[in-house]
Motif scaffolding. Structure first.
Motif, PDB file in Angstrom:
ATOM      1  N   GLN A 116      21.959  57.986 -22.516  1.00 51.51           N
ATOM      2  CA  GLN A 116      21.757  57.999 -21.064  1.00 51.51           C
ATOM      3  C   GLN A 116      20.690  56.989 -20.646  1.00 51.51           C
ATOM      4  O   GLN A 116      20.790  56.386 -19.568  1.00 51.51           O
ATOM      5  CB  GLN A 116      21.400  59.400 -20.588  1.00 51.51           C
ATOM      6  CG  GLN A 116      22.563  60.378 -20.727  1.00 51.51           C
ATOM      7  CD  GLN A 116      22.364  61.644 -19.924  1.00 51.51           C
ATOM      8  OE1 GLN A 116      21.268  61.954 -19.469  1.00 51.51           O
ATOM      9  NE2 GLN A 116      23.439  62.406 -19.740  1.00 51.51           N
ATOM     10  N   THR A 139      28.066  61.177 -19.196  1.00 56.07           N
ATOM     11  CA  THR A 139      27.916  62.631 -19.281  1.00 56.07           C
ATOM     12  C   THR A 139      27.060  63.128 -18.113  1.00 56.07           C
ATOM     13  O   THR A 139      26.382  62.361 -17.435  1.00 56.07           O
ATOM     14  CB  THR A 139      27.252  63.022 -20.608  1.00 56.07           C
ATOM     15  OG1 THR A 139      26.045  62.267 -20.769  1.00 56.07           O
ATOM     16  CG2 THR A 139      28.183  62.731 -21.770  1.00 56.07           C
ATOM     17  N   ILE A 164      21.285  66.095 -20.471  1.00 54.76           N
ATOM     18  CA  ILE A 164      22.107  66.096 -21.671  1.00 54.76           C
ATOM     19  C   ILE A 164      21.519  67.033 -22.728  1.00 54.76           C
ATOM     20  O   ILE A 164      20.315  67.000 -23.017  1.00 54.76           O
ATOM     21  CB  ILE A 164      22.270  64.654 -22.214  1.00 54.76           C
ATOM     22  CG1 ILE A 164      23.323  64.613 -23.324  1.00 54.76           C
ATOM     23  CG2 ILE A 164      20.933  64.065 -22.644  1.00 54.76           C
ATOM     24  CD1 ILE A 164      23.739  63.195 -23.680  1.00 54.76           C
ATOM     25  N   VAL A 202      26.007  68.517 -26.314  1.00 54.08           N
ATOM     26  CA  VAL A 202      26.763  67.354 -25.837  1.00 54.08           C
ATOM     27  C   VAL A 202      26.498  66.146 -26.720  1.00 54.08           C
ATOM     28  O   VAL A 202      27.414  65.423 -27.107  1.00 54.08           O
ATOM     29  CB  VAL A 202      26.381  67.028 -24.374  1.00 54.08           C
ATOM     30  CG1 VAL A 202      27.058  65.748 -23.908  1.00 54.08           C
ATOM     31  CG2 VAL A 202      26.754  68.193 -23.466  1.00 54.08           C
ATOM     32  N   TRP A 203      25.229  65.909 -27.049  1.00 53.41           N
ATOM     33  CA  TRP A 203      24.870  64.765 -27.905  1.00 53.41           C
ATOM     34  C   TRP A 203      23.555  65.079 -28.603  1.00 53.41           C
ATOM     35  O   TRP A 203      22.492  65.083 -28.001  1.00 53.41           O
ATOM     36  CB  TRP A 203      24.754  63.486 -27.082  1.00 53.41           C
ATOM     37  CG  TRP A 203      24.370  62.274 -27.886  1.00 53.41           C
ATOM     38  CD1 TRP A 203      23.266  61.502 -27.734  1.00 53.41           C
ATOM     39  CD2 TRP A 203      25.089  61.716 -28.981  1.00 53.41           C
ATOM     40  NE1 TRP A 203      23.250  60.494 -28.662  1.00 53.41           N
ATOM     41  CE2 TRP A 203      24.372  60.600 -29.449  1.00 53.41           C
ATOM     42  CE3 TRP A 203      26.285  62.050 -29.636  1.00 53.41           C
ATOM     43  CZ2 TRP A 203      24.788  59.819 -30.521  1.00 53.41           C
ATOM     44  CZ3 TRP A 203      26.710  61.274 -30.697  1.00 53.41           C
ATOM     45  CH2 TRP A 203      25.981  60.169 -31.131  1.00 53.41           C
ATOM     46  N   THR A 237      20.065  62.619 -28.831  1.00 55.46           N
ATOM     47  CA  THR A 237      19.109  62.320 -27.757  1.00 55.46           C
ATOM     48  C   THR A 237      17.711  62.752 -28.187  1.00 55.46           C
ATOM     49  O   THR A 237      17.512  63.892 -28.571  1.00 55.46           O
ATOM     50  CB  THR A 237      19.482  63.072 -26.468  1.00 55.46           C
ATOM     51  OG1 THR A 237      20.799  62.696 -26.071  1.00 55.46           O
ATOM     52  CG2 THR A 237      18.505  62.726 -25.344  1.00 55.46           C
ATOM     53  N   ARG A 287      16.822  64.570 -21.017  1.00 55.59           N
ATOM     54  CA  ARG A 287      17.157  65.969 -21.336  1.00 55.59           C
ATOM     55  C   ARG A 287      16.863  66.887 -20.152  1.00 55.59           C
ATOM     56  O   ARG A 287      17.404  67.981 -20.055  1.00 55.59           O
ATOM     57  CB  ARG A 287      16.379  66.437 -22.570  1.00 55.59           C
ATOM     58  CG  ARG A 287      16.945  65.901 -23.887  1.00 55.59           C
ATOM     59  CD  ARG A 287      16.265  66.574 -25.065  1.00 55.59           C
ATOM     60  NE  ARG A 287      16.853  66.177 -26.340  1.00 55.59           N
ATOM     61  CZ  ARG A 287      17.901  66.782 -26.911  1.00 55.59           C
ATOM     62  NH1 ARG A 287      18.486  67.786 -26.284  1.00 55.59           N
ATOM     63  NH2 ARG A 287      18.349  66.366 -28.075  1.00 55.59           N
ATOM     64  N   SER A 330      17.348  67.636 -16.393  1.00 60.29           N
ATOM     65  CA  SER A 330      18.316  67.273 -15.350  1.00 60.29           C
ATOM     66  C   SER A 330      17.659  66.910 -14.027  1.00 60.29           C
ATOM     67  O   SER A 330      18.282  66.250 -13.186  1.00 60.29           O
ATOM     68  CB  SER A 330      19.299  68.430 -15.120  1.00 60.29           C
ATOM     69  OG  SER A 330      18.612  69.583 -14.659  1.00 60.29           O
ATOM     70  N   SER A 374      16.780  60.928 -14.834  1.00 60.90           N
ATOM     71  CA  SER A 374      18.106  61.547 -14.865  1.00 60.90           C
ATOM     72  C   SER A 374      18.801  61.448 -13.514  1.00 60.90           C
ATOM     73  O   SER A 374      19.991  61.110 -13.429  1.00 60.90           O
ATOM     74  CB  SER A 374      18.003  63.018 -15.274  1.00 60.90           C
ATOM     75  OG  SER A 374      17.798  63.141 -16.655  1.00 60.90           O
TER      76      SER A 374
END
Length: 373
Positions: free
Chosen positions: A123, A162, A166, A170-171, A174, A181, A183, A188
């Motif tokens: 991201q 995404t 995150i 999901v991944w 990161t 991370r 939101s 973000s």
């Protein structure tokens, strides 16, 4: 309206007419911005198929006038040289000579993983690349240069586009301290806003344990409209579109007129404006003879470009369209046809005779104009 392009923020929505006009601007200028975004972590060590496909993109898909950017990433962008922003016009590779530039680009793309790099912050990479690409086109708007369509070639096993915040589900790679991370973090929120704002069309191909994804972005800029006195409004995009399209639309109009008659003269006139005129300059009884050239809307200084005594610029020999003018500065005299010029004077004929006296001595200059180079 003042244009500050040191930073980029998301602007107002563009109308369909503005979007179409911006696409026309990019088509008239030619060229694209192409980013090769390469994941450096060990999980994306390119196999033979990946290297073949990447070289195929470089060899078969790049066009002359494209600008190419190489952006490696892992837990940060450009980790081996993090102080350098790889997504600036000055750091692009101009694709002008395919035979030379293809190898130059392939050599700079990291085709092997870096064992020191771990944990892909995908991201962060998305946020950096899409925001900086928007910044490049916005700078072109500020400098009244044509914008370009843009594309990103992603080579990564991380999921793209995404949702915010995150998670490890999901991944997992990161980094734990990544602001993405969270939101609600500014990073973000800004990333997801850019993803939603830009017109991105993505296509992917699975290769081994990673994906090759091409994300195409329509040419666009950020619009900012501000109320102005008198019930008016000042905006960026419409003025930019007019400045970019007036010449192509003028040419198109001339072509249309010529199809219905009477256009031949207009076309000849337009072409004549593109001609560079040759000037043969002889001064002081042919002691000095120089050749100079004069394009439309350009000038030569009398006293510097065209030498004469006195050490001062006496005026300017200007070409405006298919006419020549002399505009004196009135610092030292310029004599033309027996009288001193005090204001801007149109010059008739192809032979110009001037006298630039100094300390009671005449200094004569003869300029012969040839209207074809």
């Amino acid at each position: 309206m003042a244009k500050n392009c040191d930073q980029i923020t998301i602007g107002e929505s563009l109308s369909k007419h503005q979007q179409l006009s911006l696409e026309l601007v990019s088509k008239f200028s030619g060229g694209r911005d192409i980013v090769f975004a390469v994941d450096l972590t060990q999980s994306v060590s390119l196999d033979d198929e990946g290297k073949v496909r990447l070289k195929q993109i470089v060899q078969d898909s790049l066009n002359k006038s494209d600008s190419v950017y190489i952006v490696p990433f892992s837990s940060q962008v450009n980790p081996t040289n993090s102080d350098v922003n790889p997504l600036t016009i000055s750091n692009s590779i101009a694709f002008n000579n395919p035979k030379e530039d293809i190898n130059k680009i392939i050599e700079q793309i990291p085709l092997s993983a870096n064992i020191a790099e771990k944990n892909t912050d995908i991201q962060l990479a998305e946020h950096f690349i899409y925001k900086n690409l928007a910044h490049i086109n916005q700078k072109r708007l500020c400098e009244n240069q044509p914008i370009k369509p843009q594309s990103v070639v992603w080579l990564t096993d991380a999921p793209l586009k995404t949702e915010v915040g995150i998670t490890s589900q999901v991944w997992i790679e990161t980094p734990a301290n990544s602001s993405y991370r969270n939101s609600t973090s500014p990073e973000s929120v800004d990333r997801i806003n850019w993803l939603n704002h830009l017109a991105i069309n993505s296509r992917s191909k699975n290769i081994s344990n990673y994906q090759l994804t091409v994300a195409d972005i329509k040419p666009s800029v950020q619009e900012f409209c501000t109320p102005a006195p008198g019930g008016k409004e000042t905006c960026l995009v419409n003025n930019y579109i007019v400045n970019q399209l007036w010449l192509p639309t003028t040419i198109l109009s001339i072509i249309i007129i010529s199809l219905f008659g009477g256009g031949i003269v207009a076309i000849k006139y337009y072409l004549s404006l593109k001609e560079t005129w040759k000037l043969e300059i002889v001064s002081s009884n042919e002691e000095n003879k120089n050749i100079d050239y004069l394009k439309n809307k350009s000038s030569l200084s009398i006293g510097e470009d065209i030498e004469c005594k006195g050490g001062e610029i006496r005026g300017y020999l200007k070409r405006e369209g298919n006419k020549i003018f002399i505009e004196p500065t009135n610092i030292l005299p310029i004599i033309y046809k027996g009288r001193e010029l005090k204001q801007k004077q149109v010059i008739e004929g192809n032979i110009i005779r001037l006298n630039c006296p100094y300390n009671d001595e005449d200094f004569e200059i003869k300029i012969t104009v040839s209207k074809t180079k």
